[in-house]
Motif scaffolding. Structure first.
Motif, PDB file in Angstrom:
ATOM      1  N   TYR A   1       0.828  -1.198   0.000  1.00 41.61           N
ATOM      2  CA  TYR A   1       0.000   0.000   0.000  1.00 41.61           C
ATOM      3  C   TYR A   1       0.864   1.249   0.000  1.00 41.61           C
ATOM      4  CZ  TYR A   1      -3.577  -3.377   1.233  1.00 41.61           C
ATOM      5  OH  TYR A   1      -4.422  -4.453   1.229  1.00 41.61           O
ATOM      6  N   GLU A   2       0.484   2.184  -0.850  1.00 44.47           N
ATOM      7  CA  GLU A   2       1.193   3.461  -0.953  1.00 44.47           C
ATOM      8  C   GLU A   2       0.705   4.426   0.123  1.00 44.47           C
ATOM      9  OE1 GLU A   2       1.968   7.009  -4.255  1.00 44.47           O
ATOM     10  OE2 GLU A   2       0.648   5.307  -4.705  1.00 44.47           O
ATOM     11  N   THR A   3       1.636   5.082   0.777  1.00 42.58           N
ATOM     12  CA  THR A   3       1.307   6.141   1.732  1.00 42.58           C
ATOM     13  C   THR A   3       1.940   7.438   1.232  1.00 42.58           C
ATOM     14  OG1 THR A   3       3.274   6.030   3.150  1.00 42.58           O
ATOM     15  CG2 THR A   3       1.549   4.385   3.545  1.00 42.58           C
TER      16      THR A   3
ATOM     17  N   ILE B   1       3.889   0.451   2.709  1.00 48.65           N
ATOM     18  CA  ILE B   1       3.756  -0.499   3.807  1.00 48.65           C
ATOM     19  C   ILE B   1       3.029  -1.727   3.281  1.00 48.65           C
ATOM     20  CG2 ILE B   1       3.726   1.316   5.560  1.00 48.65           C
ATOM     21  CD1 ILE B   1       0.705   0.858   5.844  1.00 48.65           C
ATOM     22  N   THR B   2       3.080  -2.797   4.026  1.00 44.81           N
ATOM     23  CA  THR B   2       2.309  -3.987   3.685  1.00 44.81           C
ATOM     24  C   THR B   2       1.394  -4.333   4.851  1.00 44.81           C
ATOM     25  OG1 THR B   2       2.414  -6.329   3.050  1.00 44.81           O
ATOM     26  CG2 THR B   2       4.195  -5.508   4.436  1.00 44.81           C
ATOM     27  N   ILE B   3       0.192  -4.745   4.519  1.00 41.83           N
ATOM     28  CA  ILE B   3      -0.812  -5.145   5.510  1.00 41.83           C
ATOM     29  C   ILE B   3      -1.362  -6.491   5.066  1.00 41.83           C
ATOM     30  CG2 ILE B   3      -2.963  -4.534   6.684  1.00 41.83           C
ATOM     31  CD1 ILE B   3      -2.500  -1.626   5.704  1.00 41.83           C
TER      32      ILE B   3
ATOM     33  N   TRP C   1       0.351   5.256   9.763  1.00 46.00           N
ATOM     34  CA  TRP C   1      -0.405   4.023   9.651  1.00 46.00           C
ATOM     35  C   TRP C   1       0.234   2.873  10.415  1.00 46.00           C
ATOM     36  CZ3 TRP C   1      -5.098   4.617   8.888  1.00 46.00           C
ATOM     37  CH2 TRP C   1      -5.620   5.490   7.946  1.00 46.00           C
ATOM     38  N   LEU C   2       1.538   2.765  10.398  1.00 44.88           N
ATOM     39  CA  LEU C   2       2.183   1.684  11.149  1.00 44.88           C
ATOM     40  C   LEU C   2       1.882   1.799  12.634  1.00 44.88           C
ATOM     41  CD1 LEU C   2       5.611   1.478   9.285  1.00 44.88           C
ATOM     42  CD2 LEU C   2       3.754  -0.205   9.222  1.00 44.88           C
TER      43      LEU C   2
ATOM     44  N   VAL D   1      -7.805   4.525   1.458  1.00 47.85           N
ATOM     45  CA  VAL D   1      -7.637   5.149   2.772  1.00 47.85           C
ATOM     46  C   VAL D   1      -6.161   5.299   3.119  1.00 47.85           C
ATOM     47  CG1 VAL D   1      -8.105   4.903   5.248  1.00 47.85           C
ATOM     48  CG2 VAL D   1      -9.851   4.254   3.561  1.00 47.85           C
ATOM     49  N   ILE D   2      -5.384   4.262   2.875  1.00 47.04           N
ATOM     50  CA  ILE D   2      -3.989   4.255   3.304  1.00 47.04           C
ATOM     51  C   ILE D   2      -3.175   5.339   2.595  1.00 47.04           C
ATOM     52  CG2 ILE D   2      -1.865   2.860   3.358  1.00 47.04           C
ATOM     53  CD1 ILE D   2      -4.008   2.039   5.387  1.00 47.04           C
TER      54      ILE D   2
END
Length: 398
Positions: free
Chosen positions: A236-238, A243-245, A300-301, A291-292
């Motif tokens: 996911y782009e922030t 990041i990865t979820i 987010w983390l 959203v991310i």
């Protein structure tokens, strides 16, 4: 060095990656690995790019803790010297094409005459027989033939993609190391030595089966096309990076809903169960990404970790070196190499509670241990000098 394989001697005729990685793993665990190389250049990876002090990173990273003997196995004196080394060994590993080792006069029958209890290991590309057995092999060919490139694409209908690392080579090395220890254990229990045969193709197809061959598992008339779970990665782009979820069960899904403050997702009929969330994976991932991308990775983390949602930053290779978890694991080690200078590598990933802390010796120069090991086989200085002069052997001094 000490370790669980202390006292095991391995004669290693392998080159490139799969075989050298396997024997380096065993050397890290205490085995004495004698790498036998052709005096005319040795293992091809010695000449690879990205080098320092006449040592390539590729050679350094697959050959530490080994000894090097340079023998010309086309010469009778070279073969005779190898057989004397084999007579002192527990394991013999080679990765020539099928049939080559026999034509060299070093097949199983020849080796067992001098070492009846020898474990012999043959690593091939496609297998010992069949239409591809004699073909040259490189990692991309195995990725293509095994189905891995199609798995990487996400669907049988999409353009195949290669995994951007030489997974077949490296996985074959790991598989070979495990098989060698199993053969050693079996010999300890039964007194019988075995010939272990392993192909890169077999290693990869077996590896894929545990998670990627569901449509091929149940035997019936028609095999369905393997459809993609999603064409989107769980990346996911922030506003500050990626990041990865990874969310699997209901508890984690509800935790994600809380973390991103989207209570309406809990009532969405597409996402009520794990099965429905999988069926509607593209829609679900698009919602999460929408959203991310509005906040930073750091934001987010922190929020996701508070709700115990499985997540992690997506790092570059250089960023990974200084991540607190990597540092806490004490995975990376620096040591001085006499030719290459200070080298950074990983320790062996498995740690043994009753073995001394691993000590590292850098990958050897070509023929670095030729004289010492031939002396151990009762060659005189004069005989060794004659072999070096004739080209049957070499050491770094010549």
């Amino acid at each position: 060095m000490t370790g669980p394989l202390d006292g095991i001697r391995i004669i290693d005729l392998t080159a490139m990656i799969s075989g050298p990685l396997a024997t380096m793993m065993l050397a890290d665990q205490g085995a004495e690995v004698i790498k036998v190389e052709n005096p005319a250049g040795g293992d091809f990876t010695r000449s690879a790019a990205n080098r320092q002090g006449d040592m390539s990173a590729l050679y350094l990273n697959n050959n530490r803790n080994k000894k090097s003997v340079a023998l010309n196995l086309k010469e009778p004196e070279g073969r005779e010297a190898l057989l004397k080394l084999v007579a002192t060994a527990d394991v013999f590993v080679q990765n020539f094409r099928p049939g080559v080792i026999e034509r060299m006069g070093l097949g199983e029958e020849d080796l067992r005459k001098v070492a009846p209890d020898l474990i012999m290991v043959s690593i091939s590309g496609f297998g010992d027989s069949g239409p591809y057995a004699q073909r040259p092999v490189y990692d991309p060919l195995i990725q293509g033939l095994s189905g891995l490139a199609t798995v990487q694409a996400g669907s049988d209908g999409r353009r195949p993609q290669l995994v951007r690392t030489i997974l077949p080579d490296k996985l074959t090395g790991v598989t070979a190391a495990q098989a060698i220890t199993a053969a050693l254990f079996a010999r300890e229990r039964t007194g019988e030595a075995q010939h272990v045969r392993l192909s890169m193709l077999d290693a990869i197809i077996a590896f894929l089966w545990s998670s990627d061959m569901g449509s091929q598992t149940f035997v019936h008339a028609d095999l369905p096309q393997q459809e993609a779970a999603s064409f989107q990665d769980l990346i996911y782009e922030t506003t500050t990076g990626y990041i990865t979820i990874a969310v699997q069960n209901d508890r984690e899904w509800q935790a994600l809903i809380r973390a991103v403050s989207r209570p309406e997702w809990a009532e969405d009929p597409r996402f009520k169960t794990a099965e429905l969330r999988q069926q509607n994976i593209d829609a679900r991932l698009e919602l999460i990404q929408s959203v991310i991308r509005t906040e930073s990775a750091e934001h987010w983390l922190a929020v996701l970790e508070k709700e115990q949602v499985p997540c992690a930053p997506v790092l570059t290779r250089t960023q990974m070196l200084n991540h607190p978890q990597v540092q806490a694991n004490e995975l990376l080690v620096n040591y001085d190499h006499p030719n290459a200078g200070t080298v950074r590598q990983t320790r062996g990933p498995a740690r043994f509670s009753r073995s001394a802390k691993q000590q590292y010796q850098g990958a050897p120069a070509l023929g670095q241990h030729t004289r010492a090991l031939l002396k151990d086989c009762d060659y005189s200085d004069k005989e060794i000098e004659a072999m070096i002069t004739s080209g049957a052997a070499s050491d770094p001094g010549h």
